[in-house]
Motif scaffolding. Structure first.
Motif, PDB file in Angstrom:
ATOM      1  N   CYS A  28    -102.960 -94.232 -20.068  1.00 45.96           N
ATOM      2  CA  CYS A  28    -102.794 -93.733 -21.446  1.00 45.96           C
ATOM      3  C   CYS A  28    -101.800 -94.542 -22.273  1.00 45.96           C
ATOM      4  CB  CYS A  28    -102.377 -92.266 -21.451  1.00 45.96           C
ATOM      5  SG  CYS A  28    -103.517 -91.194 -20.573  1.00 45.96           S
ATOM      6  N   ALA A  29    -101.627 -95.796 -21.967  1.00 47.15           N
ATOM      7  CA  ALA A  29    -100.660 -96.608 -22.709  1.00 47.15           C
ATOM      8  C   ALA A  29    -101.214 -98.010 -22.960  1.00 47.15           C
ATOM      9  CB  ALA A  29     -99.349 -96.679 -21.944  1.00 47.15           C
ATOM     10  N   PRO A  30    -102.316 -98.132 -23.699  1.00 46.78           N
ATOM     11  CA  PRO A  30    -102.928 -99.450 -23.865  1.00 46.78           C
ATOM     12  C   PRO A  30    -102.019-100.485 -24.511  1.00 46.78           C
ATOM     13  CG  PRO A  30    -103.989 -97.842 -25.302  1.00 46.78           C
ATOM     14  CD  PRO A  30    -103.070 -97.088 -24.388  1.00 46.78           C
ATOM     15  N   LEU A  31    -101.185-100.098 -25.447  1.00 46.95           N
ATOM     16  CA  LEU A  31    -100.283-101.074 -26.075  1.00 46.95           C
ATOM     17  C   LEU A  31     -99.219-101.557 -25.098  1.00 46.95           C
ATOM     18  CD1 LEU A  31     -99.889 -99.587 -29.669  1.00 46.95           C
ATOM     19  CD2 LEU A  31    -101.299-101.524 -28.936  1.00 46.95           C
ATOM     20  N   ALA A  32     -98.740-100.669 -24.267  1.00 43.10           N
ATOM     21  CA  ALA A  32     -97.757-101.076 -23.259  1.00 43.10           C
ATOM     22  C   ALA A  32     -98.396-102.040 -22.268  1.00 43.10           C
ATOM     23  CB  ALA A  32     -97.203 -99.855 -22.534  1.00 43.10           C
ATOM     24  N   HIS A  33     -99.629-101.765 -21.864  1.00 46.14           N
ATOM     25  CA  HIS A  33    -100.318-102.666 -20.936  1.00 46.14           C
ATOM     26  C   HIS A  33    -100.557-104.025 -21.577  1.00 46.14           C
ATOM     27  CE1 HIS A  33    -101.039-100.037 -17.534  1.00 46.14           C
ATOM     28  NE2 HIS A  33    -101.248 -99.064 -18.404  1.00 46.14           N
ATOM     29  N   HIS A  34    -100.881-104.033 -22.847  1.00 43.88           N
ATOM     30  CA  HIS A  34    -101.062-105.308 -23.544  1.00 43.88           C
ATOM     31  C   HIS A  34     -99.742-106.075 -23.570  1.00 43.88           C
ATOM     32  CE1 HIS A  34    -102.777-108.228 -26.249  1.00 43.88           C
ATOM     33  NE2 HIS A  34    -101.716-108.097 -27.018  1.00 43.88           N
ATOM     34  N   HIS A  35     -98.655-105.375 -23.816  1.00 43.71           N
ATOM     35  CA  HIS A  35     -97.333-106.009 -23.902  1.00 43.71           C
ATOM     36  C   HIS A  35     -96.909-106.643 -22.569  1.00 43.71           C
ATOM     37  CE1 HIS A  35     -93.255-106.720 -25.286  1.00 43.71           C
ATOM     38  NE2 HIS A  35     -92.820-106.110 -24.194  1.00 43.71           N
ATOM     39  N   ILE A  36     -97.199-105.960 -21.452  1.00 42.46           N
ATOM     40  CA  ILE A  36     -96.771-106.494 -20.150  1.00 42.46           C
ATOM     41  C   ILE A  36     -97.862-107.293 -19.449  1.00 42.46           C
ATOM     42  CG2 ILE A  36     -94.995-104.735 -19.827  1.00 42.46           C
ATOM     43  CD1 ILE A  36     -96.863-103.310 -17.860  1.00 42.46           C
ATOM     44  N   GLY A  41    -106.363-105.049 -15.661  1.00 45.63           N
ATOM     45  CA  GLY A  41    -106.492-104.278 -14.428  1.00 45.63           C
ATOM     46  C   GLY A  41    -105.651-103.027 -14.366  1.00 45.63           C
ATOM     47  N   GLY A  42    -104.765-102.851 -15.335  1.00 47.32           N
ATOM     48  CA  GLY A  42    -103.887-101.689 -15.310  1.00 47.32           C
ATOM     49  C   GLY A  42    -102.765-101.861 -14.296  1.00 47.32           C
ATOM     50  N   THR A  43    -102.185-100.760 -13.921  1.00 51.11           N
ATOM     51  CA  THR A  43    -101.078-100.754 -12.963  1.00 51.11           C
ATOM     52  C   THR A  43    -101.340 -99.681 -11.904  1.00 51.11           C
ATOM     53  OG1 THR A  43     -99.842 -99.165 -14.293  1.00 51.11           O
ATOM     54  CG2 THR A  43     -99.371-101.503 -14.677  1.00 51.11           C
ATOM     55  N   LEU A  44    -100.441 -99.606 -10.956  1.00 49.89           N
ATOM     56  CA  LEU A  44    -100.513 -98.592  -9.908  1.00 49.89           C
ATOM     57  C   LEU A  44     -99.264 -97.741 -10.005  1.00 49.89           C
ATOM     58  CD1 LEU A  44    -102.127 -97.769  -7.293  1.00 49.89           C
ATOM     59  CD2 LEU A  44    -100.367 -99.036  -6.069  1.00 49.89           C
ATOM     60  N   ARG A  45     -99.423 -96.430  -9.916  1.00 53.75           N
ATOM     61  CA  ARG A  45     -98.243 -95.571  -9.944  1.00 53.75           C
ATOM     62  C   ARG A  45     -98.337 -94.522  -8.852  1.00 53.75           C
ATOM     63  NH1 ARG A  45     -98.930 -91.875 -15.390  1.00 53.75           N
ATOM     64  NH2 ARG A  45    -100.622 -90.599 -14.607  1.00 53.75           N
TER      65      ARG A  45
END
Length: 68
Positions: A28-36, A41-45
């Protein structure tokens, strides 16, 4: 090989094989994913909570140490 050589999907599989439940994706954070730079592929939490035992944390630490 380091953890950064794995996709979130591969890391999720490693964790699941060790009975550690995770969630992968865009979270739920597409802008944060774009920034990093994780928009492809997203991240794992994973979450640690009250019901996790010391052994649970030790297993997690051992897995993370072997990956990174």
């Amino acid at each position: 090989i380091t953890g950064f050589d794995y996709s979130p999907q591969e890391l999720e599989e490693i964790m699941n094989d060790n009975e550690i439940i995770t969630r992968r994706g865009m979270h739920c954070a597409p802008l944060a994913h774009h920034h990093i730079g994780t928009q492809d592929g997203g991240t794992l939490r994973f979450s640690v909570g009250y019901f996790n035992s010391d052994n649970d944390l030790e297993v997690l630490k051992e897995i993370l140490d072997s990956i990174f």
